[in-house]
Design a protein around this motif. Structure first.
Motif, PDB file in Angstrom:
ATOM      1  N   ALA A  10       0.857  -1.185   0.000  1.00 12.69           N
ATOM      2  CA  ALA A  10       0.000   0.000   0.000  1.00 12.69           C
ATOM      3  C   ALA A  10       0.892   1.233   0.000  1.00 12.69           C
ATOM      4  O   ALA A  10       2.111   1.133   0.154  1.00 12.69           O
ATOM      5  CB  ALA A  10      -0.918  -0.006   1.219  1.00 12.69           C
ATOM      6  N   VAL A  11       0.271   2.394  -0.152  1.00 11.57           N
ATOM      7  CA  VAL A  11       0.985   3.660  -0.203  1.00 11.57           C
ATOM      8  C   VAL A  11       0.524   4.525   0.965  1.00 11.57           C
ATOM      9  O   VAL A  11      -0.671   4.595   1.257  1.00 11.57           O
ATOM     10  CB  VAL A  11       0.718   4.389  -1.539  1.00 11.57           C
ATOM     11  N   VAL A  12       1.461   5.210   1.619  1.00  9.80           N
ATOM     12  CA  VAL A  12       1.127   6.131   2.702  1.00  9.80           C
ATOM     13  C   VAL A  12       0.482   7.374   2.084  1.00  9.80           C
ATOM     14  O   VAL A  12       1.105   8.060   1.279  1.00  9.80           O
ATOM     15  CB  VAL A  12       2.380   6.526   3.510  1.00  9.80           C
ATOM     16  N   ALA A  19      -3.552   3.407   1.451  1.00  7.99           N
ATOM     17  CA  ALA A  19      -4.478   3.089   0.369  1.00  7.99           C
ATOM     18  C   ALA A  19      -3.683   2.434  -0.744  1.00  7.99           C
ATOM     19  O   ALA A  19      -2.470   2.639  -0.863  1.00  7.99           O
ATOM     20  CB  ALA A  19      -5.175   4.351  -0.135  1.00  7.99           C
ATOM     21  N   ASP A  20      -4.377   1.622  -1.574  1.00  8.51           N
ATOM     22  CA  ASP A  20      -3.691   0.984  -2.696  1.00  8.51           C
ATOM     23  C   ASP A  20      -4.343   1.282  -4.038  1.00  8.51           C
ATOM     24  O   ASP A  20      -3.808   0.930  -5.077  1.00  8.51           O
ATOM     25  CB  ASP A  20      -3.578  -0.528  -2.484  1.00  8.51           C
ATOM     26  N   GLY A  21      -5.508   1.932  -4.035  1.00 16.46           N
ATOM     27  CA  GLY A  21      -6.183   2.263  -5.277  1.00 16.46           C
ATOM     28  C   GLY A  21      -6.993   1.119  -5.847  1.00 16.46           C
ATOM     29  O   GLY A  21      -7.712   1.295  -6.823  1.00 16.46           O
ATOM     30  N   TYR A  22      -6.888  -0.062  -5.281  1.00 20.25           N
ATOM     31  CA  TYR A  22      -7.645  -1.232  -5.729  1.00 20.25           C
ATOM     32  C   TYR A  22      -8.820  -1.440  -4.774  1.00 20.25           C
ATOM     33  O   TYR A  22      -9.869  -0.836  -4.932  1.00 20.25           O
ATOM     34  CB  TYR A  22      -6.767  -2.491  -5.763  1.00 20.25           C
ATOM     35  N   THR A  57      -5.437  10.620  -6.874  1.00 16.72           N
ATOM     36  CA  THR A  57      -6.377   9.723  -7.548  1.00 16.72           C
ATOM     37  C   THR A  57      -5.976   8.275  -7.283  1.00 16.72           C
ATOM     38  O   THR A  57      -4.803   7.963  -7.048  1.00 16.72           O
ATOM     39  CB  THR A  57      -6.408   9.973  -9.067  1.00 16.72           C
ATOM     40  N   ASN A  58      -6.961   7.398  -7.358  1.00 18.95           N
ATOM     41  CA  ASN A  58      -6.692   5.977  -7.175  1.00 18.95           C
ATOM     42  C   ASN A  58      -5.832   5.440  -8.307  1.00 18.95           C
ATOM     43  O   ASN A  58      -5.034   4.527  -8.105  1.00 18.95           O
ATOM     44  CB  ASN A  58      -8.002   5.203  -7.059  1.00 18.95           C
ATOM     45  N   ALA A  59      -5.950   6.017  -9.489  1.00 16.88           N
ATOM     46  CA  ALA A  59      -5.115   5.603 -10.617  1.00 16.88           C
ATOM     47  C   ALA A  59      -3.645   5.888 -10.344  1.00 16.88           C
ATOM     48  O   ALA A  59      -2.775   5.072 -10.679  1.00 16.88           O
ATOM     49  CB  ALA A  59      -5.562   6.320 -11.893  1.00 16.88           C
ATOM     50  N   LYS A  60      -3.351   7.019  -9.705  1.00  9.51           N
ATOM     51  CA  LYS A  60      -1.953   7.327  -9.363  1.00  9.51           C
ATOM     52  C   LYS A  60      -1.415   6.347  -8.327  1.00  9.51           C
ATOM     53  O   LYS A  60      -0.246   5.977  -8.370  1.00  9.51           O
ATOM     54  CB  LYS A  60      -1.824   8.762  -8.838  1.00  9.51           C
ATOM     55  N   HIS A 104      11.316  -3.552  -8.261  1.00 12.01           N
ATOM     56  CA  HIS A 104      11.751  -4.421  -7.168  1.00 12.01           C
ATOM     57  C   HIS A 104      11.298  -5.843  -7.473  1.00 12.01           C
ATOM     58  O   HIS A 104      10.256  -6.286  -6.970  1.00 12.01           O
ATOM     59  CB  HIS A 104      11.183  -3.953  -5.830  1.00 12.01           C
ATOM     60  N   PRO A 105      12.058  -6.573  -8.275  1.00 13.27           N
ATOM     61  CA  PRO A 105      11.606  -7.909  -8.710  1.00 13.27           C
ATOM     62  C   PRO A 105      11.462  -8.913  -7.571  1.00 13.27           C
ATOM     63  O   PRO A 105      10.724  -9.870  -7.693  1.00 13.27           O
ATOM     64  CB  PRO A 105      12.684  -8.350  -9.697  1.00 13.27           C
ATOM     65  N   ARG A 106      12.156  -8.697  -6.461  1.00 12.36           N
ATOM     66  CA  ARG A 106      12.065  -9.645  -5.339  1.00 12.36           C
ATOM     67  C   ARG A 106      10.827  -9.409  -4.514  1.00 12.36           C
ATOM     68  O   ARG A 106      10.476 -10.214  -3.660  1.00 12.36           O
ATOM     69  CB  ARG A 106      13.305  -9.539  -4.466  1.00 12.36           C
ATOM     70  N   ALA A 107      10.152  -8.285  -4.727  1.00 13.90           N
ATOM     71  CA  ALA A 107       8.940  -7.996  -3.970  1.00 13.90           C
ATOM     72  C   ALA A 107       7.853  -8.982  -4.365  1.00 13.90           C
ATOM     73  O   ALA A 107       7.688  -9.324  -5.520  1.00 13.90           O
ATOM     74  CB  ALA A 107       8.475  -6.559  -4.248  1.00 13.90           C
ATOM     75  N   GLU A 108       7.097  -9.434  -3.380  1.00  5.91           N
ATOM     76  CA  GLU A 108       6.030 -10.377  -3.661  1.00  5.91           C
ATOM     77  C   GLU A 108       4.923  -9.677  -4.428  1.00  5.91           C
ATOM     78  O   GLU A 108       4.680  -8.511  -4.246  1.00  5.91           O
ATOM     79  CB  GLU A 108       5.474 -10.930  -2.338  1.00  5.91           C
ATOM     80  N   GLU A 109       4.249 -10.414  -5.280  1.00  5.70           N
ATOM     81  CA  GLU A 109       3.152  -9.859  -6.068  1.00  5.70           C
ATOM     82  C   GLU A 109       1.981  -9.525  -5.160  1.00  5.70           C
ATOM     83  O   GLU A 109       1.676 -10.233  -4.209  1.00  5.70           O
ATOM     84  CB  GLU A 109       2.703 -10.860  -7.132  1.00  5.70           C
ATOM     85  N   LYS A 110       1.289  -8.448  -5.482  1.00  2.00           N
ATOM     86  CA  LYS A 110       0.127  -8.035  -4.717  1.00  2.00           C
ATOM     87  C   LYS A 110      -1.018  -8.994  -4.999  1.00  2.00           C
ATOM     88  O   LYS A 110      -1.356  -9.242  -6.134  1.00  2.00           O
ATOM     89  CB  LYS A 110      -0.275  -6.617  -5.121  1.00  2.00           C
ATOM     90  N   GLY A 111      -1.605  -9.546  -3.943  1.00  2.00           N
ATOM     91  CA  GLY A 111      -2.730 -10.455  -4.108  1.00  2.00           C
ATOM     92  C   GLY A 111      -4.039  -9.727  -4.048  1.00  2.00           C
ATOM     93  O   GLY A 111      -4.167  -8.696  -3.417  1.00  2.00           O
ATOM     94  N   GLU A 112      -5.010 -10.246  -4.703  1.00  2.00           N
ATOM     95  CA  GLU A 112      -6.349  -9.639  -4.688  1.00  2.00           C
ATOM     96  C   GLU A 112      -7.214 -10.359  -3.694  1.00  2.00           C
ATOM     97  O   GLU A 112      -7.312 -11.494  -3.588  1.00  2.00           O
ATOM     98  CB  GLU A 112      -6.977  -9.702  -6.081  1.00  2.00           C
TER      99      GLU A 112
END
Length: 103
Positions: free
Chosen positions: A27-29, A41-44, A80-83, A95-103
């Protein structure tokens, strides 16, 4: 007494959620309430208008800050949520080692 082990969160900074319903997601601060709590928030699923209040001990701060999100929050007081989605995509692509965001 300030906790020196926790960094000072910045607006637009990406975090990895460790505890709670959103655990395992990024998520983003989007706001700072006080030295112990931030708004995320993550926009999703978690939109800007319904940002989650989170204890900073329950997140892991990443070394990525979206300048676009930070600028928008300082200039307009909102983003905006798109940003937010774009910022998370940028983080995950750099950051390729970061885990993928799950839905």
């Amino acid at each position: 007494m300030a906790d020196k082990s926790q960094p000072d969160p910045r607006l637009g900074q990406v975090v990895y959620v460790l505890r709670g319903r959103d655990a395992g997601q990024y998520a983003v601060v989007v706001g700072k309430i006080d030295p112990k709590f931030v708004l995320l928030a993550d926009g999703y699923k978690r939109k800007f208008d319904t940002a989650k209040k989170k204890n900073i001990r329950h997140v892991r701060f990443q070394d990525f800050v979206s300048e676009e999100v930070e600028r928008s929050l300082h200039e307009q007081g909102r983003v905006t949520n798109a940003k937010l989605r774009y910022a998370l995509q940028q983080f995950l692509s750099t950051h390729p080692r970061a885990e993928e965001k799950g839905e």
